[in-house]
Design a protein around this motif. Structure first.
Motif, PDB file in Angstrom:
ATOM      1  N   ASP A  45     -43.096  35.947  13.919  1.00 11.66           N
ATOM      2  CA  ASP A  45     -41.678  36.245  14.129  1.00 11.66           C
ATOM      3  C   ASP A  45     -41.227  35.840  15.532  1.00 11.66           C
ATOM      4  O   ASP A  45     -40.193  35.193  15.708  1.00 11.66           O
ATOM      5  N   LYS A  46     -42.005  36.224  16.523  1.00  9.35           N
ATOM      6  CA  LYS A  46     -41.643  35.919  17.914  1.00  9.35           C
ATOM      7  C   LYS A  46     -41.651  34.403  18.155  1.00  9.35           C
ATOM      8  O   LYS A  46     -40.758  33.861  18.826  1.00  9.35           O
ATOM      9  N   THR A  47     -42.643  33.722  17.581  1.00 14.45           N
ATOM     10  CA  THR A  47     -42.753  32.280  17.790  1.00 14.45           C
ATOM     11  C   THR A  47     -41.608  31.542  17.114  1.00 14.45           C
ATOM     12  O   THR A  47     -41.026  30.601  17.681  1.00 14.45           O
ATOM     13  N   LEU A  48     -41.271  31.927  15.889  1.00 14.66           N
ATOM     14  CA  LEU A  48     -40.156  31.281  15.197  1.00 14.66           C
ATOM     15  C   LEU A  48     -38.833  31.576  15.901  1.00 14.66           C
ATOM     16  O   LEU A  48     -37.958  30.708  15.967  1.00 14.66           O
ATOM     17  N   ASP A  49     -38.695  32.770  16.407  1.00 18.45           N
ATOM     18  CA  ASP A  49     -37.479  33.120  17.145  1.00 18.45           C
ATOM     19  C   ASP A  49     -37.307  32.188  18.354  1.00 18.45           C
ATOM     20  O   ASP A  49     -36.221  31.641  18.596  1.00 18.45           O
TER      21      ASP A  49
END
Length: 272
Positions: free
Chosen positions: A157-161
């Motif tokens: 989630d953090k990486t895609l964000d």
């Protein structure tokens, strides 16, 4: 069905030869009777066809225009297999099979997969090719991807964000960011990583580009400007345009300039 005030955009599906249902957006089909160029838009890694909304609306005033959701992306089916360069190129072949006189526009991973399509199936259906902000195997090589793939596994989630926010120069709304992240997560993480791990040497891509004998436009941000200069030197006749102040989604950040550029290129193909 997606719809704008000025343009009717329809969504339809087709089934690939390995039984996967792929979705696409289409507008301007009335122009198919004009022996005109058809514009086919191929999106990048994990992003939907709808990212081309502005282009579909604009180009369909004059051209039959389509945008594909590749397998696993947008509203296309997420199969268990087929996340390889060869299968995705075969998907492109089946997407383009009913068409002729196509201006193929591939962005990022879509540019690489457009080259793989040419390698496997030839350029018979194409009138021209536009490669948008992707490495094409010329020098210099892009900087190593660092820990991005492992970060996808560890903190998706953090990486895609971070990825979604980084590819747009103009900030998106939080709803738009959430929608793109949600769409990207439809695909299993290992399938998404497979798409970033095609097992070819860099020379594979530039050899395909050099062998392409029809008009080629390479549109880049500064990260690929030196590659563009080398492609122009090594493949005379290549047209190059640099968007110095745009993000990776340069066709969103500077849509008016991008659309005018593609329309001018398409018009030059129509006069041939």
């Amino acid at each position: 069905m997606a719809q704008s005030c000025a343009t009717q955009i329809s969504r339809r599906t087709f089934q690939t030869s390995d039984g996967v249902t792929l979705s696409l957006l289409e507008a301007g089909s009335q122009h198919t009777k004009d022996s005109n160029i058809t514009i086919a838009l191929i999106t990048g890694w994990s992003m939907p066809a709808a990212i081309w909304q502005n282009q579909i609306e604009h180009f369909s005033r004059r051209y039959h225009t389509l945008a594909l959701d590749p397998r696993g992306q947008g509203e296309s089916e997420v199969p268990a297999a087929g996340f390889t360069a060869e299968r995705r190129a075969a998907d492109l072949q089946e997407f383009l099979a009913p068409l002729k006189n196509v201006l193929l526009v591939g962005w990022s991973l879509g540019a690489i997969e457009s080259l793989q399509y040419l390698h496997m199936f030839g350029a018979e259906r194409l009138a021209g090719l536009v490669l948008v902000d992707s490495s094409v195997g010329e020098e210099p090589a892009p900087a190593p991807g660092g820990t991005f793939l492992q970060a996808l596994r560890d903190e998706r989630d953090k990486t895609l964000d971070g990825f979604v926010r980084a590819i747009f120069k103009k900030p998106l709304s939080e709803d738009e960011v959430a929608r793109l992240i949600g769409g990207a997560k439809r695909m299993p993480v290992e399938s998404s990583i497979a798409l970033l791990s095609y097992p070819f040497p860099r020379t594979h891509w530039k050899e395909i580009a050099h062998a392409f004998k029809k008009p080629l436009l390479y549109v880049v941000t500064p990260q690929f400007e030196e590659q563009a200069q080398n492609l122009q030197k090594n493949r005379p006749g290549t047209q190059v345009e640099v968007f110095k102040d745009a993000g990776h989604t340069l066709f969103v950040d500077e849509a008016e300039r991008f659309n005018a550029l593609i329309e001018k290129f398409a018009a030059s193909l129509s006069r041939r």
